[in-house]
Structure formats: structure tokens, C-alpha cells
Design a protein around this motif. Structure first.
Motif, PDB file in Angstrom:
ATOM      1  N   SER A  33       0.825  -1.211   0.000  1.00 28.26           N
ATOM      2  CA  SER A  33       0.000   0.000   0.000  1.00 28.26           C
ATOM      3  C   SER A  33       0.855   1.255   0.000  1.00 28.26           C
ATOM      4  O   SER A  33       0.574   2.220  -0.706  1.00 28.26           O
ATOM      5  N   LYS A 223      -0.783  -0.466 -10.464  1.00 24.10           N
ATOM      6  CA  LYS A 223      -1.893   0.445 -10.706  1.00 24.10           C
ATOM      7  C   LYS A 223      -2.644   0.055 -11.967  1.00 24.10           C
ATOM      8  O   LYS A 223      -2.102  -0.596 -12.867  1.00 24.10           O
ATOM      9  N   PHE A 388      -7.309  -5.839  -7.296  1.00 20.48           N
ATOM     10  CA  PHE A 388      -8.276  -4.860  -7.798  1.00 20.48           C
ATOM     11  C   PHE A 388      -9.655  -5.463  -8.004  1.00 20.48           C
ATOM     12  O   PHE A 388     -10.662  -4.753  -7.915  1.00 20.48           O
ATOM     13  N   CYS A 391     -12.229  -4.597  -5.458  1.00 23.86           N
ATOM     14  CA  CYS A 391     -12.545  -3.189  -5.188  1.00 23.86           C
ATOM     15  C   CYS A 391     -13.882  -2.730  -5.773  1.00 23.86           C
ATOM     16  O   CYS A 391     -14.650  -2.045  -5.089  1.00 23.86           O
ATOM     17  N   ASN A 394     -16.908  -3.687  -3.606  1.00 23.24           N
ATOM     18  CA  ASN A 394     -17.134  -2.969  -2.355  1.00 23.24           C
ATOM     19  C   ASN A 394     -17.992  -1.729  -2.579  1.00 23.24           C
ATOM     20  O   ASN A 394     -18.579  -1.191  -1.642  1.00 23.24           O
ATOM     21  N   SER A 411     -17.247   1.457 -10.841  1.00 27.08           N
ATOM     22  CA  SER A 411     -15.972   0.954 -11.358  1.00 27.08           C
ATOM     23  C   SER A 411     -14.935   2.060 -11.437  1.00 27.08           C
ATOM     24  O   SER A 411     -13.773   1.865 -11.077  1.00 27.08           O
ATOM     25  N   ALA A 414     -13.687   2.965  -8.069  1.00 26.89           N
ATOM     26  CA  ALA A 414     -12.729   1.953  -7.618  1.00 26.89           C
ATOM     27  C   ALA A 414     -11.349   2.199  -8.220  1.00 26.89           C
ATOM     28  O   ALA A 414     -10.330   2.051  -7.540  1.00 26.89           O
ATOM     29  N   ASN A 417      -9.773   5.291  -6.367  1.00 26.66           N
ATOM     30  CA  ASN A 417      -9.302   4.939  -5.030  1.00 26.66           C
ATOM     31  C   ASN A 417      -8.121   3.979  -5.084  1.00 26.66           C
ATOM     32  O   ASN A 417      -7.215   4.049  -4.254  1.00 26.66           O
ATOM     33  N   PHE A 418      -8.114   3.078  -6.071  1.00 28.31           N
ATOM     34  CA  PHE A 418      -7.046   2.084  -6.172  1.00 28.31           C
ATOM     35  C   PHE A 418      -5.738   2.732  -6.627  1.00 28.31           C
ATOM     36  O   PHE A 418      -4.665   2.403  -6.118  1.00 28.31           O
ATOM     37  N   TYR A 422      -7.407   7.168  -1.108  1.00 29.79           N
ATOM     38  CA  TYR A 422      -8.519   7.915  -0.513  1.00 29.79           C
ATOM     39  C   TYR A 422      -7.932   8.690   0.661  1.00 29.79           C
ATOM     40  O   TYR A 422      -7.598   8.116   1.687  1.00 29.79           O
ATOM     41  N   ASP A 426      -6.111   7.015   3.856  1.00 33.10           N
ATOM     42  CA  ASP A 426      -4.863   6.444   3.352  1.00 33.10           C
ATOM     43  C   ASP A 426      -3.819   6.277   4.449  1.00 33.10           C
ATOM     44  O   ASP A 426      -3.104   5.276   4.492  1.00 33.10           O
ATOM     45  N   ARG A 429      -4.680   3.398   6.424  1.00 36.87           N
ATOM     46  CA  ARG A 429      -4.472   2.198   5.611  1.00 36.87           C
ATOM     47  C   ARG A 429      -2.997   1.796   5.586  1.00 36.87           C
ATOM     48  O   ARG A 429      -2.668   0.612   5.718  1.00 36.87           O
TER      49      ARG A 429
END
Length: 471
Positions: A33, A223, A388, A391, A394, A411, A414, A417-418, A422, A426, A429
Motif C-alpha cells: 500500500s 496500478k 483490484f 474493489c 465494495n 468501477s 474503484a 481509489n485504487f 482515498y 490512506d 491504511r
């Protein structure tokens, strides 16, 4: 009688440190992360503190607000007892008017700010509901429990459409930035050749879903580089078919962008992603890492990947082939051992029948394909895709069917944020991922697994004590 020391206590005092002792700092574990979010432009040090100027939204009881304004004086006649009235309601926002009972003073205002003729609070509310994976019906329940006005379904859909336009642009820019990072790793500003994992995800399990998406991710940065959102359901088309008025369908922008089974979404989506990779991402996906569950490789191999295969004959008695067998007297091949000893080799084996050869040969050719074997040399995986895949679900729940507009919004959120993170969560996280990567945390997880094994052994010892229809 002299004092006696308690023998149960330790004879030596332990040093536990003092205020001058430097405490050991926890290890800075390089988590996934943290590595993925280190390139984001958000700095946690620049986030405003709670002591700064008040901002944001609050929930007020209208009666309390009315009582506060009644204590204020009029700007014109300086008389007290101003009257607050609510003229209109726009979802969670209200249009209010402040009036004086003695003079003609009137002041109208909105309870929240507006942007492009849309109330910010309504857009933020719809965005928040989608972030937690809830829809319009859940928003009505939440507003009812808080005793606040709710958005109508038409207004909710209108806000979703506004947010979709913005999320599409932001997510596209985030994916272009991810592609730029790949080209920087390749040290080129032109079209770069790159290997990517490709995988699809469906809203429903069992490959019978009406919605799905296919993502291309970067092996190195983790990513999302590109995304294809797909749906095989359109409300207008479905309504016309059910009513039997297919000949009189009104012209509309069909939201169905896939024809075929749900299982073919991955291969079709992969083809679309590969086809536009040069123009939109300046990348050529020359290597594909997948799970082998779909025909994605067969679909995209002819776009710009030249698949060089070679023909290999299968040995039979009339056509012995030992060119790839090891040479020498210690070879496992009897033919090569006979050749090294200067003897004539007599093959007593009848060989494989032709019908068996025809069955084995296609699989044998695939396993011996140089391009197929070359995939094993990189040691790459598609773990980024698997990370991913969870994600979008969720944000768009699997148990609730949504149309393409809502599914696309979820989508793209997601992806944002991915890739970008966020900002509100973050830092937490990253700290959580550090804590979970510590050796002490790994030891705790192993102990927990041992406890699970004990429970399983206990259940085996007890036998079946609870089972549907067993007793």
C-alpha cells in the motif's frame, strides 16, 4: 531476627530504561500500500487541522435554528424576533427566507452551496452512498432514520449522472498517469512494449452476470492502466421486448455494450483494451499474464503479438526421433546408448497409434511453444489484478443488480481509489498494512491458525452434532 529476602523474587533487578534511554523505533516495513501510494500528490502533512476555520456540513434541527434566528435583530429596524421560513426543498438542501415582522426586510439563502445548478450536499450524499456500496432505497432509509428530506429517484439518478461524468475524466487521467509511470520505467516517451496482467470480474457469480469489467494493470507499479466496463442489459430494450413492442422502440442511447455470454466478456474486453493501447496509453501489451480460464490470449495474440509456433513430429516406429535425447553411454535413451557403444538399436515398441497421436499432438505443441515457455521466465504474477477485482464490488454490491450508469460510476470510483488512494483513510491504511506486516503480527496469525486446527480436530472427535436433515 534479621530480615530475610524473599527467595521467590529475582535477586537481580531488571533495567527497564529511563527518560534518557532512546526508545527503539518500529521497523519501517515496505508494504504494498505504501509503495503504490507514494507517487500520489496528496501529502498528509498538508491536511488542515481541526483548529483551522470551520468548514464542511452539519445537521441542524430546524426548530433550534428558528429559535436562534428569533433572537437576532433586524438589520433595517433593529427589532428582535426575526422569522425563518422554508420555501423549497431540493433533496438535502433547503431554500430559506429570513423575514422581519415589523419592516420589509427579507433575506433569502440556501442551506448549502451550489455548483453548476446542483447542490453540493446532494452530490456529496450520492457519492458517499456509492462509496459504501448503497443505492437509492438505502438512502431513503438513512434519511428517514435521521428525519431529514431524501432525494427522489430521478434526482438521485441525475446526481449519479453528474458524478459519472466527473469520475470518468478523473479515472481516465489516473490511468494515463499510471501508463506514464510505465514509460518512465522503460525510459522512453514513445510507444513502449510492456507485459501486463489482464483479468475480468463479474457482478454475479457463476458467469451468468449481466455486468462485468476487464482491467489491465501494471506489473511493477500495481496500478490500473486501462479499464473496460461492460453490460449486456438495457432498460429501454428490455421494456420493449417484454411489452411486445419491439417494432416501435423509441430511439435511445442503448446502454448495452456487449452481445454474447457473460463468460466471453473477459476475452472481448481484453481485445478492446489491447486494440486501443497504442492510441490511448502509448503502450503495446506484448506479454499477457492471465489465469488461463478464458480465451483472452487467443483473442489478442494477432493484434500486435506475432506468435511463432513450430511443428514437431511425434516419433513412431517408422520415424524414430532422438535428436533431443541426451548423448553418451549413461543416457536414459536406449537409442543413444546403443549409438555410443557402436551397436544397432532394435526398437521392440510398436509406437503410438495415429489416433492417439492426433489427440496428443495439439497439447504437445502448445507446451513446446517458445512463446508459451518464455512466459515462465519472468516470474511475474497477476496478484495486482486479484487485488483490484474485489474493489468494484465494495462499491457496487454483488447482491444488488444495477444498470450500466451505476456500475460504471462504481468501477471508476474503484479505479480512482485504487490508483490515487482515498485521502481520508490512506494514512490509516498504510499504518494498518505496516502493523499487519510486522513479525509479531505474523506470529499471532500463525497461533490463530493453530487454534483453528484445534477446533477442526475437536469437531472430528465429536462427530456430526448439527447438520441439516441429518437427524
Amino acid at each position: 531476627m534479621g530480615n530475610r529476602k524473599n527467595k521467590s523474587r529475582s535477586q537481580k533487578r531488571k533495567f527497564i530504561g529511563n527518560r534518557y534511554t532512546e526508545r527503539t523505533k518500529p521497523l519501517d516495513v515496505p508494504t504494498v500500500s505504501k509503495q503504490k501510494l507514494k507517487t500520489t500528490s496528496v501529502s498528509f502533512e498538508n491536511i488542515p487541522s481541526k483548529d483551522d476555520k470551520m468548514s464542511g456540513n452539519r445537521i441542524f434541527d430546524v426548530e433550534i435554528l428558528h429559535s436562534v434566528f428569533s433572537c437576532l435583530c433586524c438589520l433595517s429596524c433593529l427589532s428582535v424576533n426575526l422569522q425563518l421560513t422554508e420555501d423549497s426543498i431540493f433533496g438535502l438542501s433547503s431554500g430559506m427566507t429570513l423575514k422581519c415582522k415589523k419592516c420589509m426586510f427579507v433575506y433569502a439563502f440556501q442551506s448549502t452551496r451550489k455548483a453548476n445548478k446542483m447542490n453540493d450536499i446532494n452530490l456529496q450524499f450520492v457519492w458517499g452512498m456509492r462509496i459504501i456500496g448503497k443505492c437509492h432505497s438505502s438512502s431513503k432509509k438513512l434519511c428517514a432514520s435521521l428525519n431529514i428530506p431524501s432525494l427522489s429517484k430521478a434526482a438521485y439518478r441525475s446526481c449519479e449522472k453528474k458524478l459519472l461524468n466527473v469520475a470518468t475524466v478523473v479515472s481516465k487521467n489516473a490511468m494515463i498517469e499510471a501508463a506514464d509511470e510505465v514509460r518512465k520505467l522503460k525510459n522512453t516517451s514513445d510507444v513502449a512494449e510492456y507485459g501486463v496482467p489482464v483479468d475480468g470480474a463479474w457482478q454475479r457469480r457463476g458467469h451468468s452476470s449481466l455486468n462485468g469489467c476487464v482491467a489491465v494493470l501494471s506489473i511493477d507499479t500495481g496500478k490500473v492502466v486501462d479499464l473496460e466496463v461492460m453490460s449486456k442489459w438495457c432498460r429501454n430494450c428490455n421494456t420493449s421486448k417484454s411489452s411486445g413492442k419491439s417494432k416501435h422502440v423509441k430511439k435511445h442511447q442503448c446502454s448495452c455494450n456487449h452481445q454474447g455470454s457473460a463468460g466471453s466478456m473477459e476475452s472481448v474486453g481484453a481485445y478492446r483494451l489491447f486494440e486501443r493501447s497504442r492510441e490511448t496509453r502509448k503502450l503495446e501489451y506484448v506479454e499477457l499474464y492471465g489465469d488461463g480460464y478464458s480465451k483472452s490470449h487467443l483473442t489478442v495474440k494477432d493484434i500486435y503479438i506475432i506468435d511463432s509456433t513450430f511443428i514437431i513430429d511425434v516419433p513412431v516406429k517408422s520415424n524414430p526421433m532422438h535428436g533431443q535425447c541426451p548423448l553418451g553411454s549413461e543416457s536414459w535413451c536406449a537409442y543413444q546408448r546403443a549409438q555410443s557403444a557402436g551397436k544397432v538399436f532394435y526398437d521392440k515398441n510398436a509406437g503410438l497409434p495415429k489416433n492417439i497421436i492426433n489427440k496428443i499432438k495439439p497439447t504437445y505443441l502448445q507446451l513446446c511453444d517458445q512463446n508459451h515457455l518464455r512466459k515462465c521466465l519472468h516470474g511475474k504474477t497477476q496478484n495486482a489484478n486479484e487485488a483490484f477485482n474485489g474493489c468494484p464490488w465494495n462499491i457496487v454490491r454483488k447482491e444488488i443488480f444495477v444498470e450500466l450508469q451505476t456500475f460504471s460510476l462504481g468501477s471508476y470510483i474503484a479505479v480512482i481509489n485504487f490508483n490515487k488512494g482515498y485521502a481520508a483513510i490512506d494514512q490509516t491504511r498504510i499504518e494498518d498494512s505496516k502493523r499487519h506486516s510486522l513479525p509479531s503480527a505474523k506470529v499471532k496469525r500463525k497461533k490463530f491458525e493453530l487454534l483453528k486446527e484445534k477446533v477442526v480436530n475437536t469437531e472430528k472427535h465429536e462427530g456430526v452434532t448439527y447438520k441439516s436433515g441429518a437427524f
